[in-house]
Structure formats: structure tokens, C-alpha cells
Write a protein that holds these residues in place. Sequence first.
Motif, PDB file in Angstrom:
ATOM      1  N   MET A  36      11.309   5.975  -0.504  1.00 33.89           N
ATOM      2  CA  MET A  36      10.364   6.721  -1.333  1.00 33.89           C
ATOM      3  C   MET A  36       9.341   5.768  -1.942  1.00 33.89           C
ATOM      4  O   MET A  36       9.467   4.544  -1.869  1.00 33.89           O
ATOM      5  CB  MET A  36      11.121   7.451  -2.455  1.00 33.89           C
ATOM      6  CG  MET A  36      11.866   6.527  -3.400  1.00 33.89           C
ATOM      7  SD  MET A  36      12.943   7.419  -4.556  1.00 33.89           S
ATOM      8  CE  MET A  36      14.194   7.998  -3.430  1.00 33.89           C
ATOM      9  N   ALA A  37       8.318   6.372  -2.525  1.00 36.92           N
ATOM     10  CA  ALA A  37       7.290   5.592  -3.209  1.00 36.92           C
ATOM     11  C   ALA A  37       7.874   4.975  -4.470  1.00 36.92           C
ATOM     12  O   ALA A  37       8.585   5.636  -5.234  1.00 36.92           O
ATOM     13  CB  ALA A  37       6.106   6.482  -3.551  1.00 36.92           C
ATOM     14  N   ASP A  38       7.576   3.689  -4.681  1.00 39.34           N
ATOM     15  CA  ASP A  38       8.059   2.999  -5.877  1.00 39.34           C
ATOM     16  C   ASP A  38       7.156   3.336  -7.056  1.00 39.34           C
ATOM     17  O   ASP A  38       5.951   3.543  -6.904  1.00 39.34           O
ATOM     18  CB  ASP A  38       8.062   1.493  -5.621  1.00 39.34           C
ATOM     19  CG  ASP A  38       8.916   0.748  -6.636  1.00 39.34           C
ATOM     20  OD1 ASP A  38       9.361   1.375  -7.605  1.00 39.34           O
ATOM     21  OD2 ASP A  38       9.133  -0.460  -6.446  1.00 39.34           O
ATOM     22  N   ASP A  39       7.760   3.382  -8.255  1.00 38.13           N
ATOM     23  CA  ASP A  39       6.983   3.706  -9.453  1.00 38.13           C
ATOM     24  C   ASP A  39       5.905   2.655  -9.721  1.00 38.13           C
ATOM     25  O   ASP A  39       4.838   2.981 -10.249  1.00 38.13           O
ATOM     26  CB  ASP A  39       7.920   3.797 -10.668  1.00 38.13           C
ATOM     27  CG  ASP A  39       8.897   4.957 -10.549  1.00 38.13           C
ATOM     28  OD1 ASP A  39       8.589   5.902  -9.789  1.00 38.13           O
ATOM     29  OD2 ASP A  39       9.968   4.908 -11.187  1.00 38.13           O
ATOM     30  N   ALA A  40       6.193   1.401  -9.357  1.00 38.86           N
ATOM     31  CA  ALA A  40       5.228   0.322  -9.600  1.00 38.86           C
ATOM     32  C   ALA A  40       4.239   0.165  -8.451  1.00 38.86           C
ATOM     33  O   ALA A  40       3.458  -0.784  -8.438  1.00 38.86           O
ATOM     34  CB  ALA A  40       5.974  -0.988  -9.842  1.00 38.86           C
ATOM     35  N   GLY A  41       4.265   1.078  -7.488  1.00 41.81           N
ATOM     36  CA  GLY A  41       3.420   0.962  -6.313  1.00 41.81           C
ATOM     37  C   GLY A  41       4.218   0.437  -5.134  1.00 41.81           C
ATOM     38  O   GLY A  41       5.230  -0.235  -5.306  1.00 41.81           O
ATOM     39  N   GLY A  42       3.758   0.743  -3.935  1.00 43.36           N
ATOM     40  CA  GLY A  42       4.502   0.317  -2.763  1.00 43.36           C
ATOM     41  C   GLY A  42       5.623   1.281  -2.436  1.00 43.36           C
ATOM     42  O   GLY A  42       5.576   2.472  -2.776  1.00 43.36           O
ATOM     43  N   THR A  43       6.646   0.786  -1.786  1.00 44.07           N
ATOM     44  CA  THR A  43       7.777   1.626  -1.372  1.00 44.07           C
ATOM     45  C   THR A  43       9.084   0.988  -1.817  1.00 44.07           C
ATOM     46  O   THR A  43       9.155  -0.214  -2.108  1.00 44.07           O
ATOM     47  CB  THR A  43       7.804   1.803   0.160  1.00 44.07           C
ATOM     48  OG1 THR A  43       7.917   0.512   0.779  1.00 44.07           O
ATOM     49  CG2 THR A  43       6.552   2.501   0.650  1.00 44.07           C
TER      50      THR A  43
ATOM     51  N   ARG B 193       0.800  -1.217   0.000  1.00 46.55           N
ATOM     52  CA  ARG B 193       0.000   0.000   0.000  1.00 46.55           C
ATOM     53  C   ARG B 193       0.839   1.276   0.000  1.00 46.55           C
ATOM     54  O   ARG B 193       0.327   2.361  -0.232  1.00 46.55           O
ATOM     55  CB  ARG B 193      -0.912   0.020   1.222  1.00 46.55           C
ATOM     56  CG  ARG B 193      -2.091  -0.928   1.111  1.00 46.55           C
ATOM     57  CD  ARG B 193      -3.087  -0.654   2.212  1.00 46.55           C
ATOM     58  NE  ARG B 193      -4.294  -1.462   2.064  1.00 46.55           N
ATOM     59  CZ  ARG B 193      -5.345  -1.384   2.856  1.00 46.55           C
ATOM     60  NH1 ARG B 193      -5.330  -0.523   3.889  1.00 46.55           N
ATOM     61  NH2 ARG B 193      -6.403  -2.150   2.661  1.00 46.55           N
ATOM     62  N   GLY B 194       2.105   1.142   0.330  1.00 46.49           N
ATOM     63  CA  GLY B 194       2.932   2.337   0.435  1.00 46.49           C
ATOM     64  C   GLY B 194       2.931   2.864   1.860  1.00 46.49           C
ATOM     65  O   GLY B 194       2.228   2.361   2.741  1.00 46.49           O
ATOM     66  N   LEU B 195       3.700   3.912   2.080  1.00 40.95           N
ATOM     67  CA  LEU B 195       3.821   4.468   3.420  1.00 40.95           C
ATOM     68  C   LEU B 195       2.575   5.258   3.794  1.00 40.95           C
ATOM     69  O   LEU B 195       2.102   6.078   3.007  1.00 40.95           O
ATOM     70  CB  LEU B 195       5.043   5.389   3.499  1.00 40.95           C
ATOM     71  CG  LEU B 195       6.411   4.714   3.343  1.00 40.95           C
ATOM     72  CD1 LEU B 195       7.502   5.770   3.344  1.00 40.95           C
ATOM     73  CD2 LEU B 195       6.641   3.715   4.457  1.00 40.95           C
TER      74      LEU B 195
END
Length: 357
Positions: free
Chosen positions: A338-345, A300-302
Amino acid sequence: MPPIASAAASLPAMLLHHGAVTTLVCLLITLALTLMGQGSWDVNLVYSLAIGLPSWLTIELGRMLLSRGNDIPWPPGWRGVALVVAGVLIGFGLGNLIGQRYQAYMYPGQLGTKAPALLFPMLITIVSSALMSTMFYLVGKARHLQMQAEQSQRQAAEAHLKLLQAQLEPHMLFNTLANLRVLISIDAPRAEQMLDHLIDYLRATLSGSRSGTHSLEAEFALLTDYLALMQIRMGERLRYVLNLPAELAHVPVPPLLLQPLVENCIRHGLEPQLEGGCIEVCASLLNDDQVLLTVSDNGRGLPPDLQASTRSGGGFGLQQVRERLSSRYGIAATFSLMADDAGGTKASIVFPLKSAP
């Protein structure tokens, strides 16, 4: 190279350096005395070298013999003063003999008349020998103090790393035990399996992470054990990929450097979403002289609160990563989340391929 072997290897170079400095000073004295009209240049040169070099060599070899085993390469107390006096007397006696022989051979008619004029250059050379001995002593002492300061800094950095590691290990253990407690109430067989993995993980951690560093291969092995623990609890919701090139397997890193990052991926990225996700841990070579470590997930990301804490230094685990990198590599290492381009971190660590121990 051990300190004793290193000192032995540098001994000829040090002798050549000190001898060259002594010769240069003798030449400068010769030039100064000649310009002042204190005899002919060749007589001044012979007297200067004949007094200066034996004085230096006597003092140099004497200090090596008398200071053997001492931290500072100079005999303590009255022995140091006596050594300088002995060197000056030997240099004076030998140099005066050689100078008189040379002057008698080259200028037989001037020996009696010019002898008083030679007292001044001889005194200058003797004083210079004493001053140079003092300079070599001070340089040796300064080098010793610098080595002590550098050793103290290394010891302080190692102690700080061990303190941070001692704080991190209970943090990881408490989180794992909390997960184990939850699993006991809902699936006792899986909880028992998880406990077995936890014992194996702790055994590997306690036996391999007491030193200041271990290899990337050992770090990835610990991650494999930790992820196996988490996979028992999460089942098919947790997938992971570990990619360590063979050429980087023996690169030293602080123990448990990557575990807090993997734990953050599970806690904040994969656990909150029903389908779970995948964690990928990779090591690669960057610009031939740096190592890049990445820990990424497709969760989900941070959350906003963790994003704010990340900008201000991060939570406990992230702060541990930053401090351990700073203690080990100083400003030569960088850490980003940081946020990953593919989603997540995506967390990235860059540090020098070759660093001081």
C-alpha cells in the motif's frame, strides 16, 4: 525428535492406553453378563479380566516383536492371524485356570453346576479380544496412512517452494544483467565493480538458497549484497537501512523472500525520480507470536498500472511472494502492499514466529 525416538518415547503411553481400553471392555462385559444373570459379578469379573488381559498382552507384545521395522505396526499375512489365535488360546487357557481356581475357592459348591453357564462369558471375552486386536490394527494402519499423507503434503509444499525459487532466481539475474549492460556502455569501471559484486551475490545465493528455508540473518545478508549491486549503478541516489533485531536473526524464512519487494521499490519508486530515495527493510516481533517484515521506500509510489495488478495478485515478483508465503505458511501468513503515509510504498509480511518445517 527423530521418528524412531518419538515412537520409542510414545511406546509406554500406547501400552497404557491399549491396556486401559482392554480393561474397560472387560468391565463392560462383566456388567452385561451380570445383568443377564450369567453368574455372580465377581466370577464374571475374574474370568473376563483373566482371559481378556493375557490375550491382549500376548497379541500386543507379539505384534511389536513381529512387526519390527515395518511401516504398519502389525505382522503381515498369516502371522497376524496366527498371533490373534495364539493370544486367544493363551488367554483362554490362563483365564479358565484362574477363573476355576477363584470359583473353587469362593464358591466350592457351585463349580460343577455353574461351569456350563461360564462358557458364554468366556466366549464373549474371547470374541472381544479378537475384535479389539482388529481395532488396534486398524487404528495403527490409519495412523500410518495419515503420517504418509502429511509427509506427502510437506514434500509437495517443499517442491513447490523450490520451483518458485527456481523461477525467481533467473528473474532477478536477468534484471541485474540488463542493468549491467546499460552500465557497461556508460561507465566501464563501475560496470566491472558491479560484476564483481554480482559474482559474490550469486555465490552466496547458490550456496545458501538450495534448501527450503534459511535464516532472516542470511536473508538480510543477501539483501545487503543486492543493494550494494544496485548502489554501484545508482550511486548516491540509492540509500538503504536494514534493521534486524538479534532475537529474530535465526527465524527461518524462504530464501529471496524480500528481494522482489526491494527490487520493486527501486524499479517503480526510486529510479523514476531524479533525486532517488531511501529503502528501509525492518523485522520486528508482533504480538509475541508473529513476525512482521516491512519494506518501504520514499519514492514516487506505485504507478496506476501496477496498482491494478497488485489488486489482482501483482506482477511476477509480487505473485512469487504471495505464492511462497502460501506454500510455506498457508493462511497463517498475510502480505499487503500500500501507499506509505510518508510517501512512496510500504510492503508488509506477517507470518507465525513458530511454524512447521
